[in-house]
Design a protein around this motif. Sequence first.
Motif, short mmCIF file in Angstrom:
data_model
loop_
_atom_site.label_atom_id
_atom_site.label_comp_id
_atom_site.label_asym_id
_atom_site.label_seq_id
_atom_site.Cartn_x
_atom_site.Cartn_y
_atom_site.Cartn_z
N MET A 103 0.92 -1.13 0.02
CA MET A 103 -0.03 0.20 -0.05
C MET A 103 0.91 1.29 0.00
SD MET A 103 -3.11 1.52 0.17
CE MET A 103 -4.23 0.00 0.79
N VAL A 104 0.50 2.14 -0.65
CA VAL A 104 1.20 3.45 -1.02
C VAL A 104 0.23 4.79 -0.46
CG1 VAL A 104 2.90 4.87 -2.24
CG2 VAL A 104 2.78 2.42 -2.72
N ILE A 105 0.69 5.47 0.32
CA ILE A 105 -0.08 6.66 0.79
C ILE A 105 0.76 7.94 0.24
CG2 ILE A 105 -1.71 8.00 2.05
CD1 ILE A 105 -1.78 5.15 3.68
N ALA A 106 0.37 8.72 -0.54
CA ALA A 106 1.30 10.03 -0.82
C ALA A 106 0.43 11.23 -0.97
CB ALA A 106 1.92 9.88 -2.02
N SER A 107 0.98 12.48 -0.64
CA SER A 107 0.44 13.61 -0.49
C SER A 107 1.31 14.96 -0.90
CB SER A 107 -0.30 13.82 0.89
OG SER A 107 -0.96 15.06 0.97
N ASP A 108 0.70 16.07 -0.92
CA ASP A 108 1.38 17.22 -0.91
C ASP A 108 1.61 17.68 0.60
OD1 ASP A 108 -1.22 18.11 -0.18
OD2 ASP A 108 -0.51 19.90 -1.59
N SER A 109 2.11 18.84 0.79
CA SER A 109 2.13 19.61 2.13
C SER A 109 1.82 20.76 2.36
CB SER A 109 3.73 19.13 2.62
OG SER A 109 4.56 20.06 1.75
N ARG A 110 0.86 21.17 1.55
CA ARG A 110 0.52 22.71 1.53
C ARG A 110 -0.62 22.93 2.53
NH1 ARG A 110 1.13 26.05 -3.71
NH2 ARG A 110 3.13 26.02 -2.80
N LEU A 111 -0.82 23.76 3.29
CA LEU A 111 -1.85 24.43 3.96
C LEU A 111 -2.25 25.88 3.31
CD1 LEU A 111 -1.42 23.36 7.65
CD2 LEU A 111 -2.98 22.31 5.96
N GLY A 112 -3.26 26.26 3.14
CA GLY A 112 -3.55 27.46 2.50
C GLY A 112 -4.42 28.45 3.58
N SER A 113 -4.00 29.53 3.70
CA SER A 113 -4.91 30.71 4.58
C SER A 113 -4.59 31.98 3.99
CB SER A 113 -4.45 30.49 5.82
OG SER A 113 -5.47 31.28 6.56
N LEU A 114 -4.19 32.81 4.75
CA LEU A 114 -3.60 34.25 3.96
C LEU A 114 -2.67 33.93 3.00
CD1 LEU A 114 -3.66 36.23 7.35
CD2 LEU A 114 -5.56 36.06 5.62
N TYR A 116 0.62 30.66 1.91
CA TYR A 116 0.84 29.04 1.83
C TYR A 116 1.96 28.53 2.70
CZ TYR A 116 -1.71 29.49 -2.45
OH TYR A 116 -2.85 29.50 -3.40
N TRP A 117 1.62 27.53 3.31
CA TRP A 117 2.58 26.75 4.57
C TRP A 117 2.90 25.46 4.00
CZ3 TRP A 117 1.44 25.65 10.42
CH2 TRP A 117 2.58 25.53 10.82
N ASP A 118 4.29 25.14 3.45
CA ASP A 118 4.44 24.04 2.61
C ASP A 118 5.34 23.17 3.39
OD1 ASP A 118 3.15 24.89 0.44
OD2 ASP A 118 4.93 25.73 -0.38
N ALA A 119 4.66 22.87 5.07
CA ALA A 119 5.36 21.94 5.64
C ALA A 119 4.36 21.22 6.62
CB ALA A 119 6.10 22.72 6.60
N ALA A 120 3.14 20.98 6.09
CA ALA A 120 2.19 20.14 6.85
C ALA A 120 2.27 18.75 6.90
CB ALA A 120 0.76 20.50 6.46
N PRO A 121 2.09 17.90 8.05
CA PRO A 121 2.13 16.48 7.81
C PRO A 121 0.66 16.21 7.46
CG PRO A 121 2.07 17.32 10.01
CD PRO A 121 2.37 18.58 9.15
N LYS A 122 0.32 15.51 6.45
CA LYS A 122 -0.85 15.14 6.03
C LYS A 122 -1.34 13.64 5.99
CE LYS A 122 -1.92 19.24 3.11
NZ LYS A 122 -2.02 19.61 1.87
N ILE A 123 -0.10 12.76 6.22
CA ILE A 123 -0.33 11.37 6.45
C ILE A 123 0.46 11.11 8.01
CG2 ILE A 123 0.29 9.23 5.44
CD1 ILE A 123 0.96 10.54 3.05
N ILE A 124 -0.58 10.30 8.71
CA ILE A 124 -0.06 10.00 9.89
C ILE A 124 -0.05 8.45 10.14
CG2 ILE A 124 -0.60 10.21 12.81
CD1 ILE A 124 -1.66 12.74 12.11
N ARG A 132 -2.80 26.01 -7.28
CA ARG A 132 -2.15 26.71 -6.40
C ARG A 132 -2.51 26.13 -4.94
NH1 ARG A 132 1.88 29.44 -7.28
NH2 ARG A 132 1.39 31.02 -5.54
N SER A 133 -3.57 25.33 -4.85
CA SER A 133 -3.72 24.80 -3.62
C SER A 133 -3.09 23.26 -3.31
CB SER A 133 -5.24 24.36 -3.20
OG SER A 133 -5.72 23.55 -4.40
N ILE A 134 -2.22 23.03 -4.53
CA ILE A 134 -1.44 21.73 -4.08
C ILE A 134 0.08 22.25 -4.28
CG2 ILE A 134 -1.11 19.53 -5.24
CD1 ILE A 134 -3.92 19.70 -6.31
#
Length: 254
Positions: free
Chosen positions: A17-28, A30-38, A204-206
């Motif tokens: 099984m492979v799980i993959a994601s980007d790392s971007r959070l967006g608000s005001l 972009y924050w490119d350091a978010a853990p999205k797979i736990i 832009r959101s990815i």
Amino acid sequence: MTLTMAWVRRAGGAEEMVIASDSRLGSLGYWDAAPKIIPLPRGDAAIAFAGETDYAYPMMIQAINAINSYGESLSRRQPLAKLKGHLLRVINLMLDQQKDVPAALWEAPAALFLLAGYDWTDNRFKIWKLQFDKGTRRFTFHPAAPWRGVGNDEKVLSIIGDEIAEAKGAVLEYLQGPGGVRQGGFDMEPMKALAYMVDDDRFRSIGGYIQMVKIYKPMVCVPFVISRKGTQSLLGRPLLDYEKSDAPTLVLDY
């Protein structure tokens, strides 16, 4: 938001099984350091999210707490399918604890989850999508369905987040060969599609750093260091120059 994928990879006669994601959070911005797979503490599964963090992070943390507090779950005597039901009840119970939200201001939770892992009871990799049902105002799970009509075999892939149609189209492009769609299960075609969308400024959101975990049949969940474009990152965070991770490294040259 994000783009998160889970798929069953078949390579060299083996499955994983492979799980993959980007790392971007967006608000005001972009924050490119978010853990999205736990990775879940029981070792046979991981949970990943797309959407807003005000629901996603508390729910994932409580899912981990629920597993750590119950020995049968932590030791995997509780099968993955039963864990799925328990986590669903935990998450919906959390919804019941919301207080003093004016009806006129209430909004449906903008969070989606993937629960993916290996179920020892029937020796299969499984993926479930967890999403909010506005009709019942509850979260529900839906199993990932094979991609019908893509070759003559079952290719299992689930995608949550933004630009899903574009992502599926990119996966199909990478599956194409001289005689049409490549037969057999997925290899790393979904990862190539994710990398393409992370790099494309139209989406832009990815963005940010690609993160990945693999789950193996011995019920081991392994996060990988991703080496790409001169940077090494782990679970969405670039490593410091002096950091030496014990995690295996996957070099992505695409």
